[in-house]
Structures are given as C-alpha cells and as structure tokens.
Design a protein around this motif. Structure first.
Motif, PDB file in Angstrom:
ATOM      1  N   MET A  64       0.854  -1.343  -0.072  1.00  0.00           N
ATOM      2  CA  MET A  64       0.588   0.200  -0.355  1.00  0.00           C
ATOM      3  C   MET A  64       0.828   1.198   0.155  1.00  0.00           C
ATOM      4  SD  MET A  64      -3.335  -0.989   2.259  1.00  0.00           S
ATOM      5  CE  MET A  64      -3.434  -2.966   2.297  1.00  0.00           C
ATOM      6  N   TYR A  89      -6.740  -1.991  -0.094  1.00  0.00           N
ATOM      7  CA  TYR A  89      -5.858  -0.593  -0.846  1.00  0.00           C
ATOM      8  C   TYR A  89      -7.136   0.138  -1.751  1.00  0.00           C
ATOM      9  CZ  TYR A  89      -2.347   1.957  -3.605  1.00  0.00           C
ATOM     10  OH  TYR A  89      -1.684   2.865  -3.967  1.00  0.00           O
ATOM     11  N   TRP A 214      -4.625   0.549   8.567  1.00  0.00           N
ATOM     12  CA  TRP A 214      -5.485   2.280   7.797  1.00  0.00           C
ATOM     13  C   TRP A 214      -6.666   2.497   7.391  1.00  0.00           C
ATOM     14  CZ3 TRP A 214      -3.256  -2.979   5.967  1.00  0.00           C
ATOM     15  CH2 TRP A 214      -3.592  -4.188   6.124  1.00  0.00           C
ATOM     16  N   PRO A 235       1.015   2.012   5.143  1.00  0.00           N
ATOM     17  CA  PRO A 235       0.444   2.383   3.786  1.00  0.00           C
ATOM     18  C   PRO A 235      -0.074   3.962   3.634  1.00  0.00           C
ATOM     19  CG  PRO A 235      -0.233   0.438   5.410  1.00  0.00           C
ATOM     20  CD  PRO A 235       0.592   1.669   6.506  1.00  0.00           C
TER      21      PRO A 235
END
Length: 493
Positions: A64, A89, A214, A235
């Motif tokens: 990511m 993602y 995330w 990420p």
C-alpha cells in the motif's frame, strides 16, 4: 533491547530476537510474571489447525505504498491474497480522497523446474517487466518458502537491478517457514524500508510518525493542538515521504505488535524518540500515554489541560454505560497488543473478562523498556485475567473455551473468528478499525457498540438453533488445552 542492524539483509525472527511464543495457558498475571522472570517457554501443540504467514504481514504493509510495486517471488498460490490487499487499498484510497489506482502486485510464478534449476532469471525478468509497465519509484521483493528453500540469491538480484534501473530495489526476507510468529513479517517489511529507503535527516520537523495499518486518522486534531503534524506510515505513504521519516519529532505506535521494530529502529539509527507507553486504551491507559507524549514533545502543560477537559466530558458518560453493563461478562480474541488493550477497555467499562485467546506473545518489545508492556499494564491496573490462552488462531481451542465459559459477549479483532461465538448463540462484536477504541473517545465508542450488540442478539440466538458445529461432543468435553499440554487421554497425539 534488541540491536537494530540495518547492514544485515534480514531481521532475526521474533522467537530469536524477542523470545516470542504462540503457546500458553494460564492467567494473564502468570504470563507477565514468567516473562519478567525470563522463564517464559513456548508450549508446543501436538495438533495445529492453522498458521499465519510472515509473507502476508510483510505484503500488507509494502503493498500500500502509493508509488512502489511489490514482486512476490513465489509460486502463484502465494499470490492468492492479492485481491484482498487490492480491495483494502482501493477502499483506503477512497477514504483518503486519493486518486483511484489498482494495486501494483506481481508474482514470479515459481514452478517445479524452478525449484531444481533456480528462479533468479525469472525474478530478473519479472522486475524488468514490472518496471517497464509501471515505472515505480521503488520495487520491493517479498520472498517465500519456495525461494528460501532453494536458496535464490534475491539480495544479489535486488542489488544488481537497483543499479540498472536507478531506483531502490529492495529484498524483504519473509519466508513463512522461518517463524511461527507471523508478525515477524511486519519486522521484515520495516527492516527493508529502514535499510534501503529511509535517509539520514536533513533537519528535524514538526511531524510525528504514526505507525499505522489503514485505520481512521484519530491523531490529527490532538497533534495539531500540540503544534505538530501527524504523518501516517506505512500504508498510503509515498517513497518520498518514507525517505525522511527520520526527521520526525517522535514515533507513535497504534499497536506495538505492528510497530515494535520500526519504532526501535528509528530511535536507535536516527534518534527519533519512540512513545514507549502502552497504547492509549481505557481512561487510565490514555492518561499514561498522553503524559508520555507530552513529555517527549515538551508539551506537558497542554497535555494536562486536555486530560482535564476529556475527563469532564467522558467520565459522566462512562458512568452511565457502566450501569448498563454491570454484571456482564466478556471473552475476547485478538492479536497481542490489541488484545491487551481490549482487556483495559472492557475492564474500564465494568465488564468481567472471563478469558482471552491472544494470537502470540512478545515478552518484551524491541525498545527493551518494560513500561511498554501493555499486558502488564492491564493486569496491574485492572487485575488478573483467567483463561488466558496464547494461541495461533486455533479455532478448536476457542470453541471449546467459549462453550464452557459462555460469556454475554465475545469481542474479536480479526474476521473469521466471530462465527464461532455466533454459532454458540453468543453475541459477537467485530471491530475492524484499529483506532476505534483509541483514547478517551474510544472507550465510549466501544461502550456504545457493546450495548447495541447485547440489545440485538436475536440473530445469533436463532443461528445457534439451526447451525451445527464441526466439533463433536467428545471434544467439547475435553480440556481445551489437551493438545497444548499433550495430556489427551494420557497420550501425545
């Protein structure tokens, strides 16, 4: 403290580096005492139902980075999770209002003949083809059991192609067979980043690194009030952003299981101080974490003002939730640091924690500071936890324990675990956002969701009436840890 050596191609696995384990049964207090005394030993299961893989954990971070590509040097079956990471993602891009870009993941498709003759040529061809197609700013190569067993010179290929393409081509050694602690994969990913991407600082900045999965950006407002800027890594970072995380004023971890290595690496190699308090879960834990943040950033007075404000806002609401949850019991299953934190949240809400199934245990983190021990903090602050099981997602143990303790609610951090509680008629709550329970507001967030879950249990009640278990009555009558202790019917199975 483990010594971070960025000259080495590989980071030592957690078993060797930290003494981490995947097998224990007892109480949380016993586990803490054994770890502190240096007498902690890993118990081996004579039967194992599943196992995680370091390669997946390394890939979930590297995949990511916005302008990098990842080449999985492995049989094509190891690429089976590509679609999952691409989905995460793409969702994360939408949440952050980033341009929609498909994940740039490639697999070298090691086949039978490659395991005999070697697959370095195939790796070189894949790197060149991927570079021509995408033109990334960096290329990461994640290794596999197959590439590790046949001894492919991945480091040599990475070095040669880095010179040829004039971008960092970085080997990340994360073969699954090397470690039972799959979170070693996080360390492998971060080692490759610190070793080949991060540069020495030009000057110190007002940014604070947030070692993150995330989840939601809960640190923005707090750090802005203190005069700092949140820098969420890894990420959704770019290579240019990662190059100068060495300039940050501090590093915050939302989960020491995730960030123990990179936090220590940035401090040891580049002098970026790590916030070493356990993550901010529960009121007492958040107070402790906030004061450590204020000390490191030189904002003690501002932090005390925020603590007082938040206590006035949160504590009256917390008392109301405690009345609703008085007498309720809970069982939880999660990764190590998040599981320890959830114990604090549940105890803060007045629930009796009947037990926990935690996926592994690090007796110490890479910074070597016992103040970082989140489980010890929970035990010392809220008391011991019985039925404490360190297990690598062994569902057969979890179902057995749940069937015996029958909590009012089960809390899970990872998908795939919740169905076991639901099939037993136990209301089950899964929270995917790791920041959901962070800080003062996080306690209220969990309280609200727990009350909702307990008030809406008709579905699991009906599910239990019409579903079957793969585990027989015979197994459910056994000691849950029979295969861990090797005493099933007096035999080793």
């Amino acid at each position: 403290m483990s010594f971070v050596n960025i000259d080495a191609a590989e980071v030592p696995v957690r078993e060797a580096r930290l003494g981490s384990i995947t097998g224990f049964e007892g109480t949380a207090g016993e586990l803490v005492r054994c770890a502190r005394a240096g007498s902690l030993k890993d118990s081996t299961r004579s039967f194992s139902q599943c196992m995680g893989c370091s390669s997946i954990n390394a890939f979930c971070q590297l995949s990511m980075i916005q302008d990098a590509i990842v080449i999985n040097h492995a049989p094509v079956g190891c690429a089976g999770d590509f679609f999952t990471f691409n989905f995460v993602y793409r969702v994360g891009q939408m949440e952050r209002k980033l341009p929609p870009v498909i994940g740039r993941y490639f697999n070298t498709n090691i086949e039978e003949q490659d395991t005999i003759f070697g697959a370095t040529k195939k790796l070189e061809q894949t790197i060149r083809a991927a570079y021509d197609r995408v033109r990334p700013n960096a290329i990461f190569i994640t290794t596999s059991c197959a590439s590790g067993i046949i001894g492919d010179d991945v480091e040599g290929v990475a070095s040669d192609l880095s010179t040829e393409l004039d971008i960092p081509v970085v080997a990340c050694f994360c073969e699954g067979f090397k470690s039972k602690i799959w979170t070693t994969g996080f360390d492998s990913a971060y080692h490759s980043i610190v070793r080949k991407i991060v540069k020495p600082p030009r000057k110190k900045s007002n940014k604070v690194n947030i070692v993150n999965f995330w989840g939601s950006h809960v640190f923005d407002e707090l750090l802005k009030r203190l005069g700092y800027e949140a820098n969420y890594i890894i990420p959704f970072s770019t290579i240019a952003q990662l190059e100068y995380i060495s300039e940050a004023a501090a590093t915050i971890q939302i989960c020491p299981t995730l960030g123990t290595y990179i936090g220590a690496a940035l401090e040891q190699v580049y002098g970026v101080p790590e916030i070493k308090s356990p993550p901010a879960y529960g009121v007492a834990g958040t107070d402790n974490w906030m004061r450590e943040l204020g000390r490191v950033l030189g904002r003690e007075q501002e932090i005390e003002l925020i603590i007082n404000e938040e206590h006035k806002r949160v504590l009256p609401q917390l008392d109301e939730y405690r009345e609703k949850l008085c007498g309720k019991t809970a069982y939880l299953t999660a990764g190590a640091a998040h599981g320890h934190a959830l114990i604090a949240v549940l105890r803060e809400l007045g629930l009796e924690v009947q037990g926990a199934a935690i996926f592994h245990h690090d007796p110490i983190y890479d910074n070597g500071d016992t103040a970082s021990d989140a489980l010890a903090h929970s035990v010392n602050t809220y008391g011991d936890v019985s039925n404490y099981n360190v297990c690598s997602k062994q569902a057969y143990e979890l179902v057995n324990i749940l069937n015996k303790v029958r909590p009012d609610i089960m809390i899970a951090r990872h998908g795939g675990m919740t169905l076991w509680g639901a099939k037993l008629g136990i209301p089950t709550l899964l929270i995917g956002d790791e920041q959901f329970g962070f800080g003062y507001q996080g306690v209220l967030n969990y309280a609200e969701r727990i009350v909702e879950t307990l008030d809406n249990k008709e579905f699991v009640t009906n599910l239990a009436k019409h579903s079957t278990m793969p585990y027989t009555k015979w197994w459910l009558e056994q000691n849950p840890f029979s295969f861990l202790r090797g005493d099933l019917d007096g035999k080793i199975y």
